[in-house]
Each structure stands twice: as C-alpha cells, then as structure tokens.
Design an enzyme around this catalytic site. Structure first.
Site, short mmCIF file in Angstrom:
data_model
loop_
_atom_site.label_atom_id
_atom_site.label_comp_id
_atom_site.label_asym_id
_atom_site.label_seq_id
_atom_site.Cartn_x
_atom_site.Cartn_y
_atom_site.Cartn_z
N CYS A 93 -0.61 2.75 -0.03
CA CYS A 93 -1.95 2.84 0.58
C CYS A 93 -2.81 3.93 -0.06
O CYS A 93 -3.20 3.78 -1.22
CB CYS A 93 -1.80 3.03 2.09
SG CYS A 93 -3.18 2.38 3.01
N HIS A 193 2.86 -0.06 4.64
CA HIS A 193 3.48 1.07 5.35
C HIS A 193 4.71 0.58 6.10
O HIS A 193 5.16 -0.55 5.92
CB HIS A 193 2.49 1.60 6.41
CG HIS A 193 1.36 2.40 5.86
ND1 HIS A 193 1.52 3.66 5.32
CD2 HIS A 193 0.04 2.11 5.78
CE1 HIS A 193 0.34 4.12 4.95
NE2 HIS A 193 -0.56 3.20 5.21
N1 GLN Z 1 -7.95 6.00 3.70
C1 GLN Z 1 -7.49 4.75 3.08
C2 GLN Z 1 -8.07 3.50 3.77
O1 GLN Z 1 -8.36 3.55 4.95
C3 GLN Z 1 -5.99 4.69 3.10
C4 GLN Z 1 -5.40 4.64 4.49
C5 GLN Z 1 -3.90 4.77 4.49
O2 GLN Z 1 -3.32 5.38 3.59
N2 GLN Z 1 -3.28 4.22 5.56
O3 GLN Z 1 -8.16 2.46 3.10
#
Ligand code: GLN
Length: 244
Positions: A93, A193
């Site tokens: 992510c 995740h």
């Molecule tokens: N800030 C990034 C987004 O919202 C990554 C979020 C995350 O790592 N869960 O796309």
C-alpha cells in the site's frame, strides 16, 4: 542457507497487521531449516541495501507517507540501484506507492517519491476498502491471492510496467483496467494488507524462492502441510464466492 531480511520503516508504515508478513517469512524459512535474520531500519537510519537479501515495507496513512519524503530522497539512488540489481522487495500500500514517481494526496499535496518504477498514484477521499482477491501473473507464480485493501490512492502503472496481478474481486490499483499492484524485476508492490502472506502461502514461497535463487543461484522449497492456511483460504474463498 540463510536469508537476511530488512524491515524498512516499521515505526511509520505498519497498518492492518502488516508486521505479520515478517513473521510468515521467518516461519516458512525456519520450518524448512533455513536460517533467517531480521533487522529493522527505522525512519532516518542509514541502510546498506547490499547487506540484505529481502526487504519488507508495510502501509501507512497519508500523514505517515509525508514523513518519509526527506528520508526517501536521501536513500533514493541506493534504493533504485538495489531494485535494478534484482533485490526482492515486498511493498504494501503506502510502502508500494512510494516506489513510483509521485503520490498526490486526497488534499492535493504532491509527494515526489523514488521514481524507481514507472507509475504514479492519485489520492482520493473515496476509499477502496474490503476483502478482495486477485490472480498473480505467471511470472509471480499465478496463484490466487486473498487480501484486504484500504486505500484512497489509485495507481496507474506505465505502459512498460507489469501489474502484479489481475483483479477478481474488489478494486486493486483502481486504474480502471482491473490491475492490482506492480511487478518490476524482484519488486512486488500490492495494496494487500491483512497481513497478506499467512493466507497466501504460495505467494510467500514464491517471494522466498526469488530471494534464495538470487543469493544461491537455485532454490527448492519443500512443501509444508499448510493445514491452517488452507482452512483460512477455504473460508475466505467461500465468503468471496471464488474457487482456487
Ligand atoms: N495513504 C495511502 C492511500 O490511502 C495508503 C494507505 C495505506 O497504506 N493503507 O491510498
């Protein structure tokens, strides 16, 4: 045989159980009698990329990603050289997004990142959240991956960049082309995740094989029973209405 694993930014990027990926990598090596060591490199600490065999970076929120900007700039050339040299990276992510040219937050802040892989990400207040699934492309083993996504970013791989997989359920890159993540040399970028690896043992073993083959020229991982892993997958596949 052994592998040296480096966990980058564990203090800043570690959402939704991402640290569980490290535990899975360690266990699937030790269960096979392969040595494994782990070092954490926190924000601001120098990193000798040549000292490790495999890197992991978790995800974070927009705020944490902006904290990394200066450190990524300092590491940029060594990091890009490590990627070009075929070092394996699993990046989740936010940890995936920082490999590209830029990440524009939902509030319009443009974060110029590594530019190690030809893609960019546009943030959005409309978030993509939930259990999802994608099939890895053959060069990443071709297995079905079950994951959990929570991101606002939509990632657009360049024409010469291979996605990691093709979406089966959920959003993934959100690029309108049904792609998920990127695969470039031995870099695996994904929105998954959860943690990702425990319920996707075939993908974990593919990643370990890449690292072992790069270090020793060959690798053959003995199969593991994976009873709990198979049960977890069966449960999630049923919830998602999918089959292996
Ligand atoms: N800030 C990034 C987004 O919202 C990554 C979020 C995350 O790592 N869960 O796309």
């Amino acid at each position: 045989m052994d592998l040296k694993i480096c966990h980058l930014y564990p203090d800043v990027l570690n959402l939704y159980g991402d640290r569980g990926n490290i535990l899975c990598l360690q266990k699937r090596l030790s269960w096979r009698g392969i040595g494994v060591s782990l070092e954490e490199k926190k924000l601001g600490e120098p990193v000798d990329f040549s000292a490790y065999d495999l890197f992991f970076i978790g995800g974070g929120q927009d705020f944490e990603q902006t904290l990394l900007l200066e450190d990524c700039r300092k590491k940029k050339e060594d990091w890009k050289a490590a990627i070009e040299d075929g070092l394996p990276f699993l990046c989740i992510c936010g940890g995936y997004q920082l490999l590209g040219h830029s990440y524009e937050t939902a509030d319009g802040q443009v974060c110029d990142y590594l530019g190690a892989i030809d893609f960019y990400t546009l943030g959005s207040h409309e978030r993509m959240i939930g259990n999802y699934a994608f099939r890895l492309l053959p060069d990443s083993g071709g297995s079905l991956v079950i994951g959990f996504e929570n991101h606002g970013g939509r990632t657009f791989p360049g024409s010469g960049v291979s996605p990691l997989g093709r979406i089966l359920k959920g959003h993934g890159n959100g690029d309108g082309r049904g792609t998920e993540g990127v695969r470039y040399k031995n870099v695996f970028g994904t929105y998954s995740h959860g943690p990702l690896l425990p319920k996707n043992p075939a993908f974990c073993d593919h990643l370990l094989t890449c690292a072992l083959e790069r270090k020793y020229g060959r690798a053959s991982l003995a199969p593991l029973p994976d009873r709990a892993e198979k049960a977890a997958r069966a449960s999630m596949l049923q919830r998602l209405g999918l089959r292996e």
